[in-house]
Each structure stands twice: as structure tokens, then as C-alpha cells.
Design an enzyme around this catalytic site. Structure first.
Site: not given
Ligand SMILES: [Fe+2]
Ligand SMILES: [Fe+2]
Length: 332
Positions: A33, A76, A114, A117, A167, A170, A199-200, A203
Site C-alpha cells: 500500500w 515516524e 517506514e 508512515h 516495533e 508501535t 507493517d510494524e 517488522h
Molecule cells: Fe516501525
Molecule cells: Fe513506523
């Protein structure tokens, strides 16, 4: 072999799998995305109507909620700090001409993910009409200028503990902000934050996997690094947050209190994350530890229970701080 050389050896050992880790934990540019998937399209005829709708929904968002969203955005946006820190970790090589450059590739591609974000959140805040953007920009500018000091040095073991923890923290906070946005009737903002959270999570899983592999080959040293990081506590990247004209770090406590009041990120979450890492890495089942590492294990296994007693006693002020971020701008 010295501790330093063993770490370099272990980083080289892990590096042979970096391409697989990239495939497993990161998503190719064409498939992932992008911020514009969730924001009003400025090339579209309906742009102004879409922005009006976004602003209508943003009107009723409470101050504490917006302050947390701003603080998360700024955290971020300080990405240059994190990338330059990761590129300095022992064993991370960046020269493309070198035979081994897997870690440099990992850090660049992680940074690429990242970077979206701060981008999406900043654009949302700008369009919302609720935010004094100049104040927000100054805070972000200061935070990058101030850098951070998280006590890991250039040690890859400590760094991967930090990133595994951070991570997940977040992930939790973006997910909770997403839930709250939904509760306040803003489903579009909710969708944005949920995407960031996903995403976090990937990670987190990647960094936790690196640590897991290190535990397999160098358990005592990995455990001592984990112990070190838990004893000194994980310092949030936003620790130095400040408003314009104020000293470094002056805003962090207010931001943290807002997050606690909303239940977006609390002292209990901190302890839960620690416990999750202890479970994930099967600290209780490690074998072949040195005496020093055995002692560290004893300490670590008891730490979450001790810290949750402290967390229970914490008192968060009830009244929100008057953030400059949310005050109308005074134009010169
Ligand atoms: Fe992150
Ligand atoms: Fe992030």
C-alpha cells in the site's frame, strides 16, 4: 575470539539469509500500500468534497487523541535518525561494491517501508484542519536535530532487542489509535492506522526472528544483551520531544500521559511486551548458559511481575496538556 569478533561472525552468519528475510518480512514496492491509496486524490474532481468530508470527521476528534496522533507522526518522521543509527551497527555494511552488503539492503528496504508512515499521517494531519502544522513541523525538525540516545551503542544484539521491542510497541499504539478512530466514527483514519500497524507487526516479527537465530548460536551473549536492555529500560524514540522555544524532552511526558489516558500505550503494555519477548525467545528453556547468563535469566524471568507492580501504582494526571500543536497559528 573476542566478543566483538564473535558478534561480527554472527552477523555474517545471519547475513547469508538476509534475502530470504526480505522476502519473508518485507513487501515489494509494487505490491504494498501507499499513502495515496487512503488519502483524497488531488487529481480527482471530487478532491475538495473528499477533503470537506475528512475535515467534518476530524472536527469531533478529542484533543488527547489528536495529540497522540501528532506525537506518533513526529516519531515516524524522525526516520533519518533511525536509519543512520541502524547503518552504524557493527556488521552492517553499506558499500554496494563489497561482496557482503545484505544488511545494508535490509536497512534501506525497511526504511523504505517506514517512510510511508510519517508521510501518510502528516498529509492526514495537514488536511484535517485541526492542527497547527508549523508547530508540528518545528517539533519534528527539533527531534531530528536532537537525535536519540537509546543506550545500544553499535552492538547488533542490543539493537535487535531494541527494534524487536519498539516495533511491537508501535504496532500496539497504531492499532489502538485505529480502534479509537473507528469509535469516533472516522473509518478512513482508522484504516490508515491499521495499515501502518500491520507493517510494524511484520517488522517486529523480522527483528524478533534475528534475535531468535542469535539465541541459537550465541545464547549467553544474546541473553546478556537482552538483560542489559531490560535493566536500563527501552527509551522511546520520542524521548527528546519538545515544543518550539522549549528545552529538549520537555514534551515527552505530556505526550506519554495523553497516550496513557487513552489507553493507546500504557506502562502495562510495556510490561506485556517484555513478557511476550521472554516467551517468544523461550528464555526459560535456553541451555548451555554461562553462570553470568544464568543469573541474568533469573533476573529477567522475575522482572515482568516486579514491573507490573510498579505499573499498577502509576498515576496519570487527568487533565490534558494544552499542546501548541493544537492551538490556532498566530500569523505574523
Ligand atoms: Fe516501525
Ligand atoms: Fe513506523
Amino acid at each position: 575470539m573476542s566478543i566483538h569478533n564473535i558478534r561480527l561472525e554472527v552477523m555474517r552468519f545471519l547475513e547469508t539469509n538476509v534475502n530470504e528475510y526480505i522476502k519473508q518480512f518485507l513487501i515489494p514496492v509494487e505490491k504494498i500500500w501507499q499513502p495515496s491509496d487512503f488519502l483524497p486524490d488531488s487529481q480527482s474532481e471530487s478532491f475538495f468534497d473528499d477533503v470537506t468530508e475528512l475535515r467534518e470527521l476530524a472536527k469531533d476528534l478529542p484533543d488527547d487523541f489528536l495529540a497522540v496522533l501528532v506525537g506518533d507522526t513526529i516519531t515516524e518522521e524522525a526516520l533519518p535518525t533511525y536509519e543512520s543509527w541502524l547503518l552504524q551497527v557493527e556488521g552492517v555494511q553499506t558499500e554496494d561494491s563489497e561482496e557482503r552488503n545484505g544488511w545494508g539492503k535490509w536497512v534501506r528496504q525497511w526504511t523504505g517501508e517506514e517512510n510511508r508512515h510519517g508521510d501518510i499521517l502528516n498529509k492526514y494531519l495537514y488536511l484535517s484542519g485541526r492542527i497547527n502544522m508549523r508547530e508540528v513541523e518545528q517539533t519534528a525538525h527539533h527531534l531530528i536535530n536532537d537525535g536519540f540516545d537509546i543506550g545500544t551503542g553499535r552492538d547488533p544484539y542490543k539493537n535487535f532487542v531494541y527494534t524487536s521491542f519498539q516495533e511491537l510497541a508501535t504496532y500496539l499504539s497504531h492499532l489502538r489509535v485505529s480502534d479509537l478512530a473507528k469509535k469516533f466514527g472516522d473509518t478512513k483514519l482508522s484504516a490508515m492506522c491499521k495499515k501502518i500497524a500491520s507493517d510494524e507487526m511484520r517488522h517486529h516479527q523480522a527483528y524478533a526472528q534475528f534475535v531468535k537465530r542469535i539465541f541459537e548460536v550465541d545464547p549467553s551473549e544474546m541473553l546478556l544483551a537482552f538483560d542489559y536492555m531490560m535493566r536500563q529500560k527501552i527509551i522511546m524514540p520520542a524521548h527528546f520531544l519538545r515544543e518550539s522555544g522549549e528545552s529538549s524532552g520537555s514534551l515527552f511526558e505530556h505526550f506519554s500521559n495523553s497516550a496513557q489516558r487513552l489507553g493507546v500505550y500504557t506502562a502495562t503494555d510495556y510490561v506485556d511486551i517484555m513478557q511476550k519477548l521472554i516467551n517468544k525467545w523461550h528464555i526459560d528453556k535456553l541451555t548451555g548458559l554461562t553462570d553470568k547468563a544464568e543469573k541474568a535469566r533469573d533476573y529477567l524471568m522475575k522482572l515482568p511481575a516486579r514491573m507490573s507492580k510498579v505499573a499498577e501504582r502509576m498515576v496519570v494526571p487527568e487533565v490534558s496538556y494544552q499542546y501548541k500543536w493544537l492551538q490556532p497559528a498566530t500569523r505574523l
